[in-house]
Design a protein around this motif. Sequence first.
Motif, PDB file in Angstrom:
ATOM      1  N   GLU A 192      41.463  37.308  68.029  1.00  0.00           N
ATOM      2  CA  GLU A 192      41.775  37.060  66.627  1.00  0.00           C
ATOM      3  C   GLU A 192      40.530  36.896  65.772  1.00  0.00           C
ATOM      4  O   GLU A 192      40.561  37.164  64.585  1.00  0.00           O
ATOM      5  N   THR A 193      39.408  36.463  66.335  1.00  0.00           N
ATOM      6  CA  THR A 193      38.211  36.257  65.534  1.00  0.00           C
ATOM      7  C   THR A 193      37.665  37.574  64.996  1.00  0.00           C
ATOM      8  O   THR A 193      36.991  37.594  63.987  1.00  0.00           O
ATOM      9  N   ARG A 194      37.972  38.695  65.652  1.00  0.00           N
ATOM     10  CA  ARG A 194      37.523  39.986  65.157  1.00  0.00           C
ATOM     11  C   ARG A 194      38.301  40.409  63.931  1.00  0.00           C
ATOM     12  O   ARG A 194      37.893  41.304  63.222  1.00  0.00           O
ATOM     13  N   SER A 195      39.424  39.784  63.665  1.00  0.00           N
ATOM     14  CA  SER A 195      40.244  40.196  62.538  1.00  0.00           C
ATOM     15  C   SER A 195      39.949  39.399  61.266  1.00  0.00           C
ATOM     16  O   SER A 195      40.671  39.514  60.301  1.00  0.00           O
ATOM     17  N   VAL A 196      38.885  38.591  61.248  1.00  0.00           N
ATOM     18  CA  VAL A 196      38.478  37.891  60.034  1.00  0.00           C
ATOM     19  C   VAL A 196      37.592  38.840  59.240  1.00  0.00           C
ATOM     20  O   VAL A 196      36.589  39.342  59.741  1.00  0.00           O
ATOM     21  N   LEU A 197      37.988  39.112  57.990  1.00  0.00           N
ATOM     22  CA  LEU A 197      37.324  40.121  57.178  1.00  0.00           C
ATOM     23  C   LEU A 197      36.744  39.542  55.901  1.00  0.00           C
ATOM     24  O   LEU A 197      37.215  38.532  55.393  1.00  0.00           O
ATOM     25  N   ASP A 198      35.754  40.227  55.369  1.00  0.00           N
ATOM     26  CA  ASP A 198      35.212  39.933  54.054  1.00  0.00           C
ATOM     27  C   ASP A 198      36.218  40.473  53.034  1.00  0.00           C
ATOM     28  O   ASP A 198      36.565  41.650  53.056  1.00  0.00           O
ATOM     29  N   VAL A 199      36.709  39.619  52.154  1.00  0.00           N
ATOM     30  CA  VAL A 199      37.769  39.993  51.211  1.00  0.00           C
ATOM     31  C   VAL A 199      37.309  41.105  50.272  1.00  0.00           C
ATOM     32  O   VAL A 199      38.028  42.092  50.062  1.00  0.00           O
ATOM     33  N   ALA A 200      36.104  41.001  49.722  1.00  0.00           N
ATOM     34  CA  ALA A 200      35.606  42.014  48.780  1.00  0.00           C
ATOM     35  C   ALA A 200      35.470  43.372  49.460  1.00  0.00           C
ATOM     36  O   ALA A 200      35.840  44.403  48.894  1.00  0.00           O
ATOM     37  N   GLU A 201      34.971  43.384  50.691  1.00  0.00           N
ATOM     38  CA  GLU A 201      34.825  44.645  51.428  1.00  0.00           C
ATOM     39  C   GLU A 201      36.182  45.256  51.742  1.00  0.00           C
ATOM     40  O   GLU A 201      36.371  46.468  51.642  1.00  0.00           O
ATOM     41  N   HIS A 202      37.143  44.418  52.120  1.00  0.00           N
ATOM     42  CA  HIS A 202      38.497  44.893  52.391  1.00  0.00           C
ATOM     43  C   HIS A 202      39.093  45.559  51.144  1.00  0.00           C
ATOM     44  O   HIS A 202      39.691  46.631  51.241  1.00  0.00           O
ATOM     45  N   CYS A 203      38.922  44.937  49.994  1.00  0.00           N
ATOM     46  CA  CYS A 203      39.456  45.490  48.744  1.00  0.00           C
ATOM     47  C   CYS A 203      38.796  46.827  48.417  1.00  0.00           C
ATOM     48  O   CYS A 203      39.464  47.771  48.009  1.00  0.00           O
ATOM     49  N   ARG A 204      37.483  46.907  48.612  1.00  0.00           N
ATOM     50  CA  ARG A 204      36.766  48.148  48.328  1.00  0.00           C
ATOM     51  C   ARG A 204      37.232  49.273  49.254  1.00  0.00           C
ATOM     52  O   ARG A 204      37.498  50.382  48.812  1.00  0.00           O
ATOM     53  N   LYS A 205      37.366  48.988  50.539  1.00  0.00           N
ATOM     54  CA  LYS A 205      37.773  50.008  51.507  1.00  0.00           C
ATOM     55  C   LYS A 205      39.207  50.479  51.287  1.00  0.00           C
ATOM     56  O   LYS A 205      39.541  51.616  51.600  1.00  0.00           O
ATOM     57  N   ASN A 206      40.068  49.602  50.767  1.00  0.00           N
ATOM     58  CA  ASN A 206      41.474  49.942  50.591  1.00  0.00           C
ATOM     59  C   ASN A 206      41.827  50.350  49.172  1.00  0.00           C
ATOM     60  O   ASN A 206      42.994  50.514  48.842  1.00  0.00           O
ATOM     61  N   GLY A 207      40.824  50.485  48.306  1.00  0.00           N
ATOM     62  CA  GLY A 207      41.047  50.972  46.952  1.00  0.00           C
ATOM     63  C   GLY A 207      41.826  50.023  46.056  1.00  0.00           C
ATOM     64  O   GLY A 207      42.551  50.469  45.169  1.00  0.00           O
ATOM     65  N   LEU A 208      41.675  48.733  46.275  1.00  0.00           N
ATOM     66  CA  LEU A 208      42.372  47.750  45.444  1.00  0.00           C
ATOM     67  C   LEU A 208      41.586  47.513  44.166  1.00  0.00           C
ATOM     68  O   LEU A 208      40.352  47.549  44.169  1.00  0.00           O
ATOM     69  N   ASP A 209      42.280  47.266  43.074  1.00  0.00           N
ATOM     70  CA  ASP A 209      41.599  47.064  41.799  1.00  0.00           C
ATOM     71  C   ASP A 209      40.976  45.669  41.726  1.00  0.00           C
ATOM     72  O   ASP A 209      41.197  44.816  42.578  1.00  0.00           O
ATOM     73  N   LYS A 210      40.166  45.454  40.690  1.00  0.00           N
ATOM     74  CA  LYS A 210      39.432  44.193  40.538  1.00  0.00           C
ATOM     75  C   LYS A 210      40.365  42.996  40.356  1.00  0.00           C
ATOM     76  O   LYS A 210      40.073  41.897  40.824  1.00  0.00           O
ATOM     77  N   ALA A 211      41.499  43.192  39.696  1.00  0.00           N
ATOM     78  CA  ALA A 211      42.440  42.085  39.493  1.00  0.00           C
ATOM     79  C   ALA A 211      43.010  41.620  40.837  1.00  0.00           C
ATOM     80  O   ALA A 211      43.139  40.417  41.095  1.00  0.00           O
ATOM     81  N   GLU A 212      43.349  42.573  41.697  1.00  0.00           N
ATOM     82  CA  GLU A 212      43.878  42.235  43.026  1.00  0.00           C
ATOM     83  C   GLU A 212      42.791  41.560  43.871  1.00  0.00           C
ATOM     84  O   GLU A 212      43.054  40.587  44.574  1.00  0.00           O
ATOM     85  N   GLU A 213      41.566  42.055  43.772  1.00  0.00           N
ATOM     86  CA  GLU A 213      40.453  41.445  44.498  1.00  0.00           C
ATOM     87  C   GLU A 213      40.217  40.010  44.030  1.00  0.00           C
ATOM     88  O   GLU A 213      40.041  39.101  44.843  1.00  0.00           O
ATOM     89  N   ARG A 214      40.264  39.788  42.725  1.00  0.00           N
ATOM     90  CA  ARG A 214      40.067  38.450  42.164  1.00  0.00           C
ATOM     91  C   ARG A 214      41.163  37.503  42.657  1.00  0.00           C
ATOM     92  O   ARG A 214      40.892  36.362  43.019  1.00  0.00           O
ATOM     93  N   LYS A 215      42.397  37.989  42.701  1.00  0.00           N
ATOM     94  CA  LYS A 215      43.515  37.170  43.177  1.00  0.00           C
ATOM     95  C   LYS A 215      43.305  36.755  44.636  1.00  0.00           C
ATOM     96  O   LYS A 215      43.475  35.588  44.997  1.00  0.00           O
TER      97      LYS A 215
END
Length: 63
Positions: free
Chosen positions: A14-37
């Motif tokens: 499970e420790t391998r599944s801890v991710l950087d939120v900003a990087e996850h949003c960038r890789k998945n094409g999420l907008d800035k509002a979703e990233e901020r949330k």
Amino acid sequence: MTHHVDDRQLNPRETRSVLDVAEHCRKNGLDKAEERKLLLLFGRFASRHELQMNTKRPPQHFR
């Protein structure tokens, strides 16, 4: 409000599944509002499951 993940409670798989939120949003094409949330909700790091369950996906358009 941020939550701390106590890694003593997680197994090594499970420790391998801890991710950087900003990087996850960038890789998945999420907008800035979703990233901020997500950053406000979890802080800088979150588990893969937490991100998947709290990400709002735009509706898919099928032809």
